[in-house]
Design a protein around this motif. Structure first.
Motif, PDB file in Angstrom:
ATOM      1  N   ARG A 125     -46.454 -26.860  33.616  1.00 45.34           N
ATOM      2  CA  ARG A 125     -47.427 -27.651  32.874  1.00 45.34           C
ATOM      3  C   ARG A 125     -48.601 -27.973  33.792  1.00 45.34           C
ATOM      4  NH1 ARG A 125     -48.562 -32.845  31.650  1.00 45.34           N
ATOM      5  NH2 ARG A 125     -46.907 -33.668  32.948  1.00 45.34           N
ATOM      6  N   VAL A 126     -49.794 -27.652  33.361  1.00 50.30           N
ATOM      7  CA  VAL A 126     -50.977 -27.832  34.189  1.00 50.30           C
ATOM      8  C   VAL A 126     -51.427 -29.277  34.201  1.00 50.30           C
ATOM      9  CG1 VAL A 126     -53.396 -27.155  34.486  1.00 50.30           C
ATOM     10  CG2 VAL A 126     -51.703 -25.464  33.795  1.00 50.30           C
ATOM     11  N   GLY A 127     -51.200 -30.026  33.119  1.00 54.65           N
ATOM     12  CA  GLY A 127     -51.645 -31.410  33.044  1.00 54.65           C
ATOM     13  C   GLY A 127     -53.161 -31.467  33.033  1.00 54.65           C
ATOM     14  N   TYR A 128     -53.746 -32.396  33.798  1.00 48.79           N
ATOM     15  CA  TYR A 128     -55.187 -32.601  33.766  1.00 48.79           C
ATOM     16  C   TYR A 128     -55.900 -31.999  34.957  1.00 48.79           C
ATOM     17  CZ  TYR A 128     -54.993 -35.073  29.514  1.00 48.79           C
ATOM     18  OH  TYR A 128     -54.824 -35.343  28.191  1.00 48.79           O
ATOM     19  N   ALA A 129     -55.172 -31.265  35.773  1.00 49.04           N
ATOM     20  CA  ALA A 129     -55.815 -30.667  36.943  1.00 49.04           C
ATOM     21  C   ALA A 129     -56.917 -29.697  36.542  1.00 49.04           C
ATOM     22  CB  ALA A 129     -54.776 -29.964  37.808  1.00 49.04           C
ATOM     23  N   HIS A 130     -56.787 -29.059  35.358  1.00 51.95           N
ATOM     24  CA  HIS A 130     -57.794 -28.083  34.959  1.00 51.95           C
ATOM     25  C   HIS A 130     -59.106 -28.737  34.551  1.00 51.95           C
ATOM     26  CE1 HIS A 130     -56.140 -29.439  31.168  1.00 51.95           C
ATOM     27  NE2 HIS A 130     -57.124 -28.855  30.512  1.00 51.95           N
ATOM     28  N   LEU A 131     -59.088 -30.053  34.316  1.00 53.10           N
ATOM     29  CA  LEU A 131     -60.298 -30.759  33.922  1.00 53.10           C
ATOM     30  C   LEU A 131     -61.022 -31.376  35.103  1.00 53.10           C
ATOM     31  CD1 LEU A 131     -58.963 -32.683  30.801  1.00 53.10           C
ATOM     32  CD2 LEU A 131     -60.177 -30.504  30.844  1.00 53.10           C
ATOM     33  N   LEU A 132     -60.386 -31.432  36.237  1.00 55.77           N
ATOM     34  CA  LEU A 132     -60.889 -32.197  37.362  1.00 55.77           C
ATOM     35  C   LEU A 132     -60.883 -31.347  38.625  1.00 55.77           C
ATOM     36  CD1 LEU A 132     -58.633 -35.259  36.621  1.00 55.77           C
ATOM     37  CD2 LEU A 132     -61.078 -35.199  36.191  1.00 55.77           C
ATOM     38  N   THR A 133     -61.523 -31.853  39.665  1.00 60.75           N
ATOM     39  CA  THR A 133     -61.388 -31.232  40.972  1.00 60.75           C
ATOM     40  C   THR A 133     -59.917 -31.269  41.374  1.00 60.75           C
ATOM     41  OG1 THR A 133     -63.581 -31.998  41.583  1.00 60.75           O
ATOM     42  CG2 THR A 133     -62.106 -31.339  43.371  1.00 60.75           C
ATOM     43  N   VAL A 134     -59.352 -30.120  41.676  1.00 62.86           N
ATOM     44  CA  VAL A 134     -57.920 -30.070  41.986  1.00 62.86           C
ATOM     45  C   VAL A 134     -57.681 -30.731  43.330  1.00 62.86           C
ATOM     46  CG1 VAL A 134     -55.931 -28.587  42.359  1.00 62.86           C
ATOM     47  CG2 VAL A 134     -57.651 -27.970  40.642  1.00 62.86           C
ATOM     48  N   PRO A 135     -56.878 -31.793  43.386  1.00 65.63           N
ATOM     49  CA  PRO A 135     -56.657 -32.494  44.649  1.00 65.63           C
ATOM     50  C   PRO A 135     -55.681 -31.759  45.545  1.00 65.63           C
ATOM     51  CG  PRO A 135     -55.408 -33.547  42.901  1.00 65.63           C
ATOM     52  CD  PRO A 135     -56.212 -32.463  42.246  1.00 65.63           C
ATOM     53  N   ASN A 136     -55.602 -32.219  46.773  1.00 64.64           N
ATOM     54  CA  ASN A 136     -54.666 -31.657  47.741  1.00 64.64           C
ATOM     55  C   ASN A 136     -53.235 -31.878  47.248  1.00 64.64           C
ATOM     56  OD1 ASN A 136     -52.883 -31.524  50.057  1.00 64.64           O
ATOM     57  ND2 ASN A 136     -54.705 -31.535  51.347  1.00 64.64           N
ATOM     58  N   PRO A 137     -52.419 -30.806  47.112  1.00 67.91           N
ATOM     59  CA  PRO A 137     -51.050 -30.971  46.619  1.00 67.91           C
ATOM     60  C   PRO A 137     -50.208 -31.935  47.460  1.00 67.91           C
ATOM     61  CG  PRO A 137     -51.676 -28.658  46.590  1.00 67.91           C
ATOM     62  CD  PRO A 137     -52.765 -29.387  47.317  1.00 67.91           C
ATOM     63  N   ARG A 138     -50.447 -31.963  48.780  1.00 68.96           N
ATOM     64  CA  ARG A 138     -49.682 -32.897  49.621  1.00 68.96           C
ATOM     65  C   ARG A 138     -50.048 -34.342  49.288  1.00 68.96           C
ATOM     66  NH1 ARG A 138     -49.876 -30.158  55.699  1.00 68.96           N
ATOM     67  NH2 ARG A 138     -49.085 -28.099  55.092  1.00 68.96           N
ATOM     68  N   HIS A 139     -51.308 -34.565  48.940  1.00 69.72           N
ATOM     69  CA  HIS A 139     -51.713 -35.905  48.550  1.00 69.72           C
ATOM     70  C   HIS A 139     -51.072 -36.293  47.220  1.00 69.72           C
ATOM     71  CE1 HIS A 139     -55.679 -35.599  51.103  1.00 69.72           C
ATOM     72  NE2 HIS A 139     -54.580 -35.523  51.831  1.00 69.72           N
ATOM     73  N   VAL A 140     -51.042 -35.358  46.291  1.00 71.94           N
ATOM     74  CA  VAL A 140     -50.397 -35.629  45.001  1.00 71.94           C
ATOM     75  C   VAL A 140     -48.929 -35.983  45.215  1.00 71.94           C
ATOM     76  CG1 VAL A 140     -49.729 -34.647  42.778  1.00 71.94           C
ATOM     77  CG2 VAL A 140     -51.984 -34.136  43.734  1.00 71.94           C
ATOM     78  N   ASP A 141     -48.236 -35.171  46.015  1.00 66.96           N
ATOM     79  CA  ASP A 141     -46.822 -35.441  46.289  1.00 66.96           C
ATOM     80  C   ASP A 141     -46.636 -36.807  46.940  1.00 66.96           C
ATOM     81  OD1 ASP A 141     -46.155 -32.993  45.244  1.00 66.96           O
ATOM     82  OD2 ASP A 141     -45.945 -31.987  47.185  1.00 66.96           O
ATOM     83  N   SER A 142     -47.565 -37.195  47.792  1.00 63.97           N
ATOM     84  CA  SER A 142     -47.471 -38.488  48.463  1.00 63.97           C
ATOM     85  C   SER A 142     -47.513 -39.630  47.440  1.00 63.97           C
ATOM     86  CB  SER A 142     -48.611 -38.668  49.468  1.00 63.97           C
ATOM     87  OG  SER A 142     -48.600 -37.671  50.452  1.00 63.97           O
ATOM     88  N   LEU A 143     -48.444 -39.534  46.487  1.00 60.87           N
ATOM     89  CA  LEU A 143     -48.547 -40.587  45.479  1.00 60.87           C
ATOM     90  C   LEU A 143     -47.332 -40.606  44.573  1.00 60.87           C
ATOM     91  CD1 LEU A 143     -51.504 -40.781  46.487  1.00 60.87           C
ATOM     92  CD2 LEU A 143     -52.154 -41.200  44.106  1.00 60.87           C
ATOM     93  N   VAL A 144     -46.865 -39.452  44.166  1.00 60.68           N
ATOM     94  CA  VAL A 144     -45.681 -39.401  43.297  1.00 60.68           C
ATOM     95  C   VAL A 144     -44.486 -40.018  44.010  1.00 60.68           C
ATOM     96  CG1 VAL A 144     -44.054 -37.864  42.138  1.00 60.68           C
ATOM     97  CG2 VAL A 144     -46.514 -37.444  41.948  1.00 60.68           C
ATOM     98  N   ASP A 145     -44.323 -39.708  45.292  1.00 59.12           N
ATOM     99  CA  ASP A 145     -43.233 -40.304  46.072  1.00 59.12           C
ATOM    100  C   ASP A 145     -43.400 -41.818  46.173  1.00 59.12           C
ATOM    101  OD1 ASP A 145     -40.928 -40.185  48.011  1.00 59.12           O
ATOM    102  OD2 ASP A 145     -42.483 -40.941  49.367  1.00 59.12           O
ATOM    103  N   TYR A 146     -44.635 -42.270  46.348  1.00 62.35           N
ATOM    104  CA  TYR A 146     -44.921 -43.703  46.424  1.00 62.35           C
ATOM    105  C   TYR A 146     -44.526 -44.395  45.127  1.00 62.35           C
ATOM    106  CZ  TYR A 146     -47.822 -47.860  47.501  1.00 62.35           C
ATOM    107  OH  TYR A 146     -48.294 -49.122  47.759  1.00 62.35           O
ATOM    108  N   PHE A 147     -44.888 -43.801  43.986  1.00 61.35           N
ATOM    109  CA  PHE A 147     -44.496 -44.373  42.694  1.00 61.35           C
ATOM    110  C   PHE A 147     -42.965 -44.380  42.556  1.00 61.35           C
ATOM    111  CE2 PHE A 147     -48.635 -42.271  41.087  1.00 61.35           C
ATOM    112  CZ  PHE A 147     -49.398 -43.323  41.570  1.00 61.35           C
ATOM    113  N   SER A 148     -42.339 -43.311  42.991  1.00 65.46           N
ATOM    114  CA  SER A 148     -40.881 -43.203  42.868  1.00 65.46           C
ATOM    115  C   SER A 148     -40.179 -44.288  43.679  1.00 65.46           C
ATOM    116  CB  SER A 148     -40.433 -41.816  43.333  1.00 65.46           C
ATOM    117  OG  SER A 148     -39.024 -41.697  43.286  1.00 65.46           O
ATOM    118  N   ARG A 149     -40.710 -44.575  44.858  1.00 71.15           N
ATOM    119  CA  ARG A 149     -40.084 -45.611  45.705  1.00 71.15           C
ATOM    120  C   ARG A 149     -40.237 -47.017  45.130  1.00 71.15           C
ATOM    121  NH1 ARG A 149     -42.853 -45.721  50.624  1.00 71.15           N
ATOM    122  NH2 ARG A 149     -44.266 -43.981  50.165  1.00 71.15           N
ATOM    123  N   GLY A 150     -41.119 -47.186  44.153  1.00 64.74           N
ATOM    124  CA  GLY A 150     -41.257 -48.490  43.512  1.00 64.74           C
ATOM    125  C   GLY A 150     -40.242 -48.758  42.426  1.00 64.74           C
ATOM    126  N   ALA A 151     -39.497 -47.746  42.013  1.00 60.53           N
ATOM    127  CA  ALA A 151     -38.538 -47.913  40.923  1.00 60.53           C
ATOM    128  C   ALA A 151     -37.423 -48.873  41.315  1.00 60.53           C
ATOM    129  CB  ALA A 151     -37.957 -46.555  40.537  1.00 60.53           C
TER     130      ALA A 151
END
Length: 424
Positions: free
Chosen positions: A6-32
Protein backbone atom coordinates in the motif's frame (compact mmCIF):
# COMPACT_ATOMS: atom_id res chain seq x y z
CA UNK A 1 7.03 1.68 1.77
CA UNK A 2 4.74 -0.87 3.36
CA UNK A 3 5.50 -4.54 2.80
CA UNK A 4 1.85 -5.10 1.88
CA UNK A 5 2.35 -2.79 -1.07
CA UNK A 6 0.00 0.00 0.00
CA UNK A 7 1.52 3.30 -1.09
CA UNK A 8 -0.54 5.48 1.27
CA UNK A 9 0.12 9.21 0.85
CA UNK A 10 3.76 9.05 -0.13
CA UNK A 11 2.78 9.48 -3.78
CA UNK A 12 1.25 12.88 -2.99
CA UNK A 13 4.17 14.27 -1.05
CA UNK A 14 7.94 14.47 -1.03
CA UNK A 15 8.93 10.92 -0.11
CA UNK A 16 10.67 11.08 3.28
CA UNK A 17 13.68 9.11 4.40
CA UNK A 18 12.49 5.53 5.16
CA UNK A 19 14.68 5.38 8.28
CA UNK A 20 12.98 8.51 9.56
CA UNK A 21 9.56 7.02 8.89
CA UNK A 22 10.52 3.84 10.75
CA UNK A 23 11.78 5.95 13.64
CA UNK A 24 8.43 7.71 14.03
CA UNK A 25 6.44 4.50 13.71
CA UNK A 26 8.61 2.91 16.41
CA UNK A 27 8.12 6.00 18.59
CA UNK A 28 4.34 5.72 18.25
CA UNK A 29 4.52 2.00 18.98
CA UNK A 30 6.47 2.57 22.20
CA UNK A 31 3.65 4.82 23.43
CA UNK A 32 1.11 2.00 23.43
CA UNK A 33 -0.22 1.00 26.87
CA UNK A 34 -2.71 -1.52 28.26
CA UNK A 35 -5.98 0.06 29.37
CA UNK A 36 -5.04 -0.47 33.03
CA UNK A 37 -2.30 2.16 32.55
CA UNK A 38 -4.36 4.77 30.69
CA UNK A 39 -4.17 8.22 32.25
CA UNK A 40 -4.60 11.89 31.30
CA UNK A 41 -2.38 14.90 30.80
CA UNK A 42 -3.87 18.39 30.99
CA UNK A 43 -2.36 21.64 29.74
CA UNK A 44 -3.91 25.03 30.42
CA UNK A 45 -2.51 28.23 28.97
CA UNK A 46 -3.17 31.48 30.85
CA UNK A 47 -3.14 35.02 29.52
CA UNK A 48 -1.42 37.52 31.85
CA UNK A 49 -3.28 40.85 32.02
CA UNK A 50 -2.65 44.02 33.99
CA UNK A 51 -4.66 44.71 37.15
CA UNK A 52 -4.79 48.46 36.47
CA UNK A 53 -8.23 48.18 34.90
CA UNK A 54 -7.00 48.06 31.31
CA UNK A 55 -6.39 44.29 31.05
CA UNK A 56 -3.33 45.30 29.03
CA UNK A 57 -0.72 42.72 28.04
CA UNK A 58 2.07 42.02 30.53
CA UNK A 59 5.61 42.07 29.09
CA UNK A 60 8.13 39.32 29.62
CA UNK A 61 10.85 41.73 30.72
CA UNK A 62 11.06 44.01 33.71
CA UNK A 63 10.60 44.00 37.47
CA UNK A 64 6.86 43.39 37.05
CA UNK A 65 6.99 41.09 34.06
CA UNK A 66 6.67 37.37 33.42
CA UNK A 67 10.36 36.63 34.01
CA UNK A 68 9.94 38.16 37.47
CA UNK A 69 6.97 35.86 38.03
CA UNK A 70 8.99 32.78 37.09
CA UNK A 71 11.90 33.88 39.26
CA UNK A 72 9.60 34.24 42.27
CA UNK A 73 8.10 30.80 41.54
CA UNK A 74 11.51 29.12 41.38
CA UNK A 75 11.64 28.01 45.05
CA UNK A 76 8.54 25.85 44.50
CA UNK A 77 10.20 23.94 41.65
CA UNK A 78 13.24 21.77 41.04
CA UNK A 79 16.24 24.04 40.65
CA UNK A 80 17.95 21.45 38.47
CA UNK A 81 14.99 21.39 36.06
CA UNK A 82 14.64 25.05 35.16
CA UNK A 83 14.79 26.19 31.54
CA UNK A 84 16.83 29.16 30.39
CA UNK A 85 17.51 30.72 27.00
CA UNK A 86 20.31 33.24 26.61
CA UNK A 87 20.34 33.63 30.37
CA UNK A 88 16.59 34.27 30.65
CA UNK A 89 14.31 32.03 32.71
CA UNK A 90 11.56 30.61 30.47
CA UNK A 91 10.31 27.51 32.33
CA UNK A 92 10.19 25.50 35.54
CA UNK A 93 9.53 21.86 36.34
CA UNK A 94 8.75 19.48 39.18
CA UNK A 95 6.95 16.13 39.32
CA UNK A 96 3.35 16.66 38.24
CA UNK A 97 3.75 20.22 36.96
CA UNK A 98 5.75 21.90 34.22
CA UNK A 99 5.45 25.66 33.76
CA UNK A 100 6.40 27.02 30.35
CA UNK A 101 5.73 30.05 28.18
CA UNK A 102 3.90 30.42 24.90
CA UNK A 103 5.26 33.05 22.48
CA UNK A 104 3.28 36.01 23.87
CA UNK A 105 4.31 34.99 27.40
CA UNK A 106 1.07 33.12 28.02
CA UNK A 107 1.82 30.99 31.08
CA UNK A 108 1.18 27.30 30.49
CA UNK A 109 0.98 24.67 33.19
CA UNK A 110 1.22 21.04 32.10
CA UNK A 111 -0.28 18.76 34.71
CA UNK A 112 -0.04 15.01 34.84
CA UNK A 113 -0.03 12.22 34.65
CA UNK A 114 -3.45 12.12 36.41
CA UNK A 115 -6.05 9.40 36.85
CA UNK A 116 -9.14 11.58 37.02
CA UNK A 117 -10.65 15.02 37.52
CA UNK A 118 -9.77 15.07 41.20
CA UNK A 119 -6.11 14.43 40.45
CA UNK A 120 -6.09 17.27 37.94
CA UNK A 121 -7.81 19.70 40.30
CA UNK A 122 -5.43 18.88 43.16
CA UNK A 123 -2.41 19.71 41.00
CA UNK A 124 -4.02 22.78 39.48
CA UNK A 125 -5.10 24.24 42.82
CA UNK A 126 -1.52 23.95 44.05
CA UNK A 127 -0.25 25.74 40.94
CA UNK A 128 -2.72 28.60 41.37
CA UNK A 129 -2.13 28.87 45.11
CA UNK A 130 1.54 29.49 44.37
CA UNK A 131 1.32 31.66 41.26
CA UNK A 132 -1.65 33.92 42.00
CA UNK A 133 -0.23 35.76 45.05
CA UNK A 134 3.00 36.43 43.17
CA UNK A 135 1.18 37.77 40.12
CA UNK A 136 -1.00 39.95 42.35
CA UNK A 137 2.08 41.39 44.00
CA UNK A 138 3.52 42.18 40.57
CA UNK A 139 0.33 43.93 39.48
CA UNK A 140 -1.29 41.42 37.13
CA UNK A 141 -3.35 38.23 37.05
CA UNK A 142 -3.67 35.11 34.89
CA UNK A 143 -6.98 34.73 33.05
CA UNK A 144 -8.45 31.82 31.12
CA UNK A 145 -9.86 32.85 27.75
CA UNK A 146 -9.30 31.61 24.23
CA UNK A 147 -8.08 35.04 23.16
CA UNK A 148 -6.50 38.00 24.91
CA UNK A 149 -9.32 40.16 26.37
CA UNK A 150 -7.86 43.58 25.53
CA UNK A 151 -5.43 45.11 23.10
CA UNK A 152 -4.15 44.07 19.71
CA UNK A 153 -1.87 41.12 19.10
CA UNK A 154 0.49 43.62 17.46
CA UNK A 155 1.13 45.23 20.85
CA UNK A 156 2.43 41.98 22.37
CA UNK A 157 6.13 41.15 22.26
CA UNK A 158 7.57 37.67 21.74
CA UNK A 159 9.54 36.25 24.67
CA UNK A 160 13.25 35.25 24.35
CA UNK A 161 12.79 31.58 23.44
CA UNK A 162 14.81 31.04 20.29
CA UNK A 163 12.18 28.77 18.74
CA UNK A 164 9.63 31.56 18.96
CA UNK A 165 11.83 34.07 17.20
CA UNK A 166 12.07 31.64 14.29
CA UNK A 167 8.32 30.94 14.33
CA UNK A 168 7.63 34.66 14.39
CA UNK A 169 9.63 35.15 11.20
CA UNK A 170 8.15 32.11 9.44
CA UNK A 171 4.48 32.53 10.38
CA UNK A 172 4.66 36.30 10.05
CA UNK A 173 5.37 35.87 6.33
CA UNK A 174 2.32 33.63 5.82
CA UNK A 175 -0.44 35.86 7.15
CA UNK A 176 -2.05 37.63 10.06
CA UNK A 177 -3.25 34.54 11.90
CA UNK A 178 0.24 33.31 12.80
CA UNK A 179 1.12 36.38 14.88
CA UNK A 180 -2.38 36.33 16.39
CA UNK A 181 -1.99 32.71 17.44
CA UNK A 182 1.46 33.23 18.89
CA UNK A 183 0.73 36.34 20.90
CA UNK A 184 -2.93 36.27 21.88
CA UNK A 185 -4.50 32.79 21.96
CA UNK A 186 -4.66 30.36 24.87
CA UNK A 187 -5.92 26.79 25.01
CA UNK A 188 -6.86 23.80 27.10
CA UNK A 189 -5.39 20.53 25.84
CA UNK A 190 -6.07 17.02 27.10
CA UNK A 191 -3.82 14.06 26.32
CA UNK A 192 -4.99 10.45 26.30
CA UNK A 193 -3.37 7.04 25.85
CA UNK A 194 -3.93 4.27 23.30
CA UNK A 195 -3.64 0.50 23.24
CA UNK A 196 -2.16 -0.07 19.77
CA UNK A 197 -2.14 1.34 16.26
CA UNK A 198 -5.77 0.54 15.54
CA UNK A 199 -6.92 2.08 18.81
CA UNK A 200 -4.78 5.18 18.26
CA UNK A 201 -6.16 5.86 14.78
CA UNK A 202 -9.73 5.26 15.93
CA UNK A 203 -9.25 7.75 18.78
CA UNK A 204 -7.64 10.35 16.52
CA UNK A 205 -10.55 10.04 14.09
CA UNK A 206 -13.18 10.34 16.81
CA UNK A 207 -11.34 13.22 18.49
CA UNK A 208 -11.08 15.05 15.18
CA UNK A 209 -14.80 14.55 14.50
CA UNK A 210 -16.26 15.53 17.88
CA UNK A 211 -13.62 18.12 18.85
CA UNK A 212 -15.43 21.04 17.17
CA UNK A 213 -18.70 20.11 18.90
CA UNK A 214 -17.09 20.04 22.33
CA UNK A 215 -15.24 23.24 21.44
CA UNK A 216 -18.63 24.87 20.85
CA UNK A 217 -20.02 23.60 24.17
CA UNK A 218 -16.91 24.83 26.00
CA UNK A 219 -16.21 28.00 24.00
CA UNK A 220 -14.64 30.71 26.10
CA UNK A 221 -13.71 33.71 23.95
CA UNK A 222 -16.12 36.54 24.81
CA UNK A 223 -13.95 39.34 23.38
CA UNK A 224 -11.84 39.70 20.25
CA UNK A 225 -9.56 42.72 19.76
CA UNK A 226 -11.60 44.79 22.22
CA UNK A 227 -15.05 44.03 20.76
CA UNK A 228 -17.62 41.30 21.46
CA UNK A 229 -16.54 38.13 19.70
CA UNK A 230 -18.98 37.04 16.98
CA UNK A 231 -17.39 33.76 15.95
CA UNK A 232 -18.24 30.89 18.34
CA UNK A 233 -15.02 29.05 17.43
CA UNK A 234 -12.75 32.09 17.06
CA UNK A 235 -9.58 30.41 18.28
CA UNK A 236 -10.18 27.44 15.97
CA UNK A 237 -10.64 29.83 13.06
CA UNK A 238 -7.24 31.39 13.78
CA UNK A 239 -5.55 27.99 13.89
CA UNK A 240 -7.26 26.76 10.70
CA UNK A 241 -6.00 29.81 8.79
CA UNK A 242 -2.55 29.73 10.34
CA UNK A 243 -0.70 27.46 7.91
CA UNK A 244 -2.71 24.74 6.12
CA UNK A 245 0.38 22.57 5.72
CA UNK A 246 0.54 21.90 9.46
CA UNK A 247 -2.89 22.69 10.96
CA UNK A 248 -6.46 21.43 10.86
CA UNK A 249 -7.21 17.87 9.84
CA UNK A 250 -4.56 15.24 9.13
CA UNK A 251 -4.70 14.47 5.37
CA UNK A 252 -6.14 11.04 4.64
CA UNK A 253 -7.09 10.34 8.26
CA UNK A 254 -10.52 8.98 7.36
CA UNK A 255 -9.34 6.85 4.45
CA UNK A 256 -9.41 3.08 4.80
CA UNK A 257 -6.12 1.66 5.98
CA UNK A 258 -4.69 4.94 7.33
CA UNK A 259 -2.06 4.14 9.94
CA UNK A 260 0.98 5.32 11.83
CA UNK A 261 3.14 5.22 8.72
CA UNK A 262 0.80 7.57 6.88
CA UNK A 263 0.85 10.00 9.80
CA UNK A 264 4.65 9.83 9.81
CA UNK A 265 4.84 10.46 6.05
CA UNK A 266 2.65 13.55 6.35
CA UNK A 267 4.71 15.02 9.19
CA UNK A 268 8.06 14.25 7.59
CA UNK A 269 7.00 15.64 4.21
CA UNK A 270 6.05 19.05 5.59
CA UNK A 271 8.57 21.91 5.87
CA UNK A 272 9.88 21.98 9.42
CA UNK A 273 9.40 25.74 9.89
CA UNK A 274 11.73 25.50 12.91
CA UNK A 275 14.83 23.31 12.56
CA UNK A 276 16.47 22.23 15.82
CA UNK A 277 19.82 20.43 15.67
CA UNK A 278 20.75 20.89 19.33
CA UNK A 279 20.59 17.09 19.75
CA UNK A 280 22.06 16.30 16.32
CA UNK A 281 25.87 16.17 16.67
CA UNK A 282 26.46 15.58 12.95
CA UNK A 283 24.84 18.86 11.91
CA UNK A 284 25.74 22.48 12.52
CA UNK A 285 23.19 25.08 11.58
CA UNK A 286 23.90 28.29 9.66
CA UNK A 287 26.37 30.50 11.50
CA UNK A 288 26.59 27.81 14.18
CA UNK A 289 22.95 28.20 15.24
CA UNK A 290 21.24 25.19 16.75
CA UNK A 291 17.73 26.51 16.08
CA UNK A 292 17.06 28.15 12.73
CA UNK A 293 14.35 28.75 10.16
CA UNK A 294 13.53 26.06 7.58
CA UNK A 295 11.50 27.67 4.81
CA UNK A 296 11.28 24.68 2.50
CA UNK A 297 13.39 21.99 4.13
CA UNK A 298 11.68 18.97 5.62
CA UNK A 299 13.22 16.56 8.13
CA UNK A 300 15.09 14.63 5.44
CA UNK A 301 16.85 17.80 4.33
CA UNK A 302 18.04 18.63 7.85
CA UNK A 303 18.64 15.37 9.72
CA UNK A 304 21.17 12.65 8.83
CA UNK A 305 20.40 9.44 6.97
CA UNK A 306 19.98 7.36 10.10
CA UNK A 307 17.28 6.56 12.63
CA UNK A 308 16.13 9.69 14.41
CA UNK A 309 16.66 10.00 18.14
CA UNK A 310 13.77 10.76 20.47
CA UNK A 311 14.68 14.45 20.86
CA UNK A 312 14.66 14.93 17.09
CA UNK A 313 11.35 13.09 16.79
CA UNK A 314 9.74 15.14 19.57
CA UNK A 315 10.81 18.36 17.87
CA UNK A 316 9.56 17.29 14.43
CA UNK A 317 6.15 16.34 15.82
CA UNK A 318 5.77 19.70 17.57
CA UNK A 319 6.13 21.53 14.24
CA UNK A 320 2.69 20.15 13.34
CA UNK A 321 -0.42 21.69 14.89
CA UNK A 322 -3.22 19.33 13.86
CA UNK A 323 -6.54 19.50 15.73
CA UNK A 324 -5.57 16.12 17.19
CA UNK A 325 -1.84 15.45 17.35
CA UNK A 326 -0.10 12.10 17.67
CA UNK A 327 3.04 11.85 19.76
CA UNK A 328 3.61 8.81 21.98
CA UNK A 329 0.18 9.75 23.29
CA UNK A 330 -2.76 11.56 21.66
CA UNK A 331 -3.16 15.29 22.19
CA UNK A 332 -6.67 16.76 21.83
CA UNK A 333 -6.16 20.43 21.00
CA UNK A 334 -9.53 22.00 20.10
CA UNK A 335 -10.43 23.94 23.21
CA UNK A 336 -10.15 27.48 24.52
CA UNK A 337 -8.40 28.08 27.83
CA UNK A 338 -10.86 27.18 30.59
CA UNK A 339 -11.16 27.85 34.33
CA UNK A 340 -10.63 24.86 36.57
CA UNK A 341 -14.21 23.63 36.95
CA UNK A 342 -14.92 23.79 33.24
CA UNK A 343 -11.62 22.10 32.43
CA UNK A 344 -12.36 19.42 35.02
CA UNK A 345 -15.78 18.79 33.53
CA UNK A 346 -14.26 18.56 30.06
CA UNK A 347 -11.75 16.03 31.38
CA UNK A 348 -14.61 13.88 32.72
CA UNK A 349 -16.38 14.00 29.37
CA UNK A 350 -13.21 13.09 27.47
CA UNK A 351 -12.59 10.18 29.83
CA UNK A 352 -16.13 8.93 29.38
CA UNK A 353 -15.83 9.09 25.60
CA UNK A 354 -12.39 7.61 25.03
CA UNK A 355 -11.84 5.28 27.99
CA UNK A 356 -15.31 3.66 28.25
CA UNK A 357 -15.33 0.91 25.59
CA UNK A 358 -19.11 0.79 25.23
CA UNK A 359 -19.50 4.55 24.80
CA UNK A 360 -16.54 4.70 22.46
CA UNK A 361 -18.04 1.98 20.27
CA UNK A 362 -21.44 3.68 20.30
CA UNK A 363 -19.99 7.03 19.27
CA UNK A 364 -17.83 5.61 16.51
CA UNK A 365 -20.97 3.89 15.25
CA UNK A 366 -22.84 7.21 15.05
CA UNK A 367 -19.99 8.63 13.00
CA UNK A 368 -19.34 5.63 10.79
CA UNK A 369 -18.68 6.69 7.21
CA UNK A 370 -17.84 10.35 7.81
CA UNK A 371 -14.94 11.86 5.93
CA UNK A 372 -12.74 14.94 5.95
CA UNK A 373 -15.33 17.03 4.11
CA UNK A 374 -17.98 16.21 6.74
CA UNK A 375 -15.68 17.45 9.52
CA UNK A 376 -14.89 20.67 7.64
CA UNK A 377 -18.61 21.20 7.04
CA UNK A 378 -19.31 20.72 10.75
CA UNK A 379 -16.69 23.32 11.67
CA UNK A 380 -18.23 25.81 9.23
CA UNK A 381 -21.78 25.00 10.35
CA UNK A 382 -20.95 25.69 14.00
CA UNK A 383 -19.19 28.94 13.10
CA UNK A 384 -22.06 30.25 10.99
CA UNK A 385 -25.19 28.83 12.64
CA UNK A 386 -24.05 28.41 16.24
CA UNK A 387 -26.81 26.86 18.33
CA UNK A 388 -28.82 26.04 15.22
CA UNK A 389 -26.04 23.93 13.73
CA UNK A 390 -26.62 20.24 13.01
CA UNK A 391 -23.21 18.53 13.14
CA UNK A 392 -23.28 15.40 11.01
CA UNK A 393 -27.02 15.86 10.50
CA UNK A 394 -27.98 15.81 14.20
CA UNK A 395 -28.98 18.74 16.47
CA UNK A 396 -26.75 19.92 19.28
CA UNK A 397 -29.13 18.56 21.94
CA UNK A 398 -28.47 15.09 20.53
CA UNK A 399 -24.72 15.63 20.81
CA UNK A 400 -25.03 16.95 24.36
CA UNK A 401 -26.71 13.71 25.33
CA UNK A 402 -24.44 11.23 23.56
CA UNK A 403 -21.27 13.08 24.58
CA UNK A 404 -22.40 13.27 28.22
CA UNK A 405 -22.36 17.07 28.08
CA UNK A 406 -25.94 17.85 29.13
CA UNK A 407 -24.83 20.01 32.05
CA UNK A 408 -22.46 22.22 30.04
CA UNK A 409 -23.57 25.82 29.81
CA UNK A 410 -22.24 27.35 26.64
CA UNK A 411 -21.96 31.07 26.17
CA UNK A 412 -20.28 34.01 27.86
CA UNK A 413 -21.02 37.69 28.30
CA UNK A 414 -20.71 39.27 24.86
CA UNK A 415 -21.57 36.01 23.10
CA UNK A 416 -24.66 36.62 20.96
CA UNK A 417 -25.92 33.17 21.90
CA UNK A 418 -25.24 33.63 25.59
CA UNK A 419 -27.18 31.23 27.78
CA UNK A 420 -25.34 31.94 31.03
CA UNK A 421 -21.83 31.44 32.28
CA UNK A 422 -20.53 28.27 33.85
CA UNK A 423 -19.59 29.31 37.37
CA UNK A 424 -16.45 28.23 39.20
Amino acid sequence: MRENGRVGYAHLLTVPNPRHVDSLVDYFSRGAKPSSQWRFGVEIEHIPVSNDGSDAPVPYEGERGIEALLSALEPYYDGDAEYREDGHLVGLSRPGCVVSLEPGSQVECSLGVVRDRQGFEDLYRRFRAEVDPIAERLGFRLVEYGYRPAGSYADVGVNPKERYAVMNTYLGRIGQCGPMMMRSTASTQISIDYRDESDAIAKIRLGTAIGPILAYFFRNTPVFEGSPNRLPLRRQRIWDWLDPQRTGLTPGLFDDGFGWEDYAVDVLSTPLMVADVSRTPEVEGPEGKQVFIAWHENAGDIYPDRRLNDAEIAHILTTHFNDVRLKNYIELRHWDSLPMQRAGRLLEIVGGIFYDPDRFTRLTGFLDGIDEENVLQTKADLQVRGGQACPYGRPLDFWRQVLGAEDTMDGLPGDPENTGRFQD
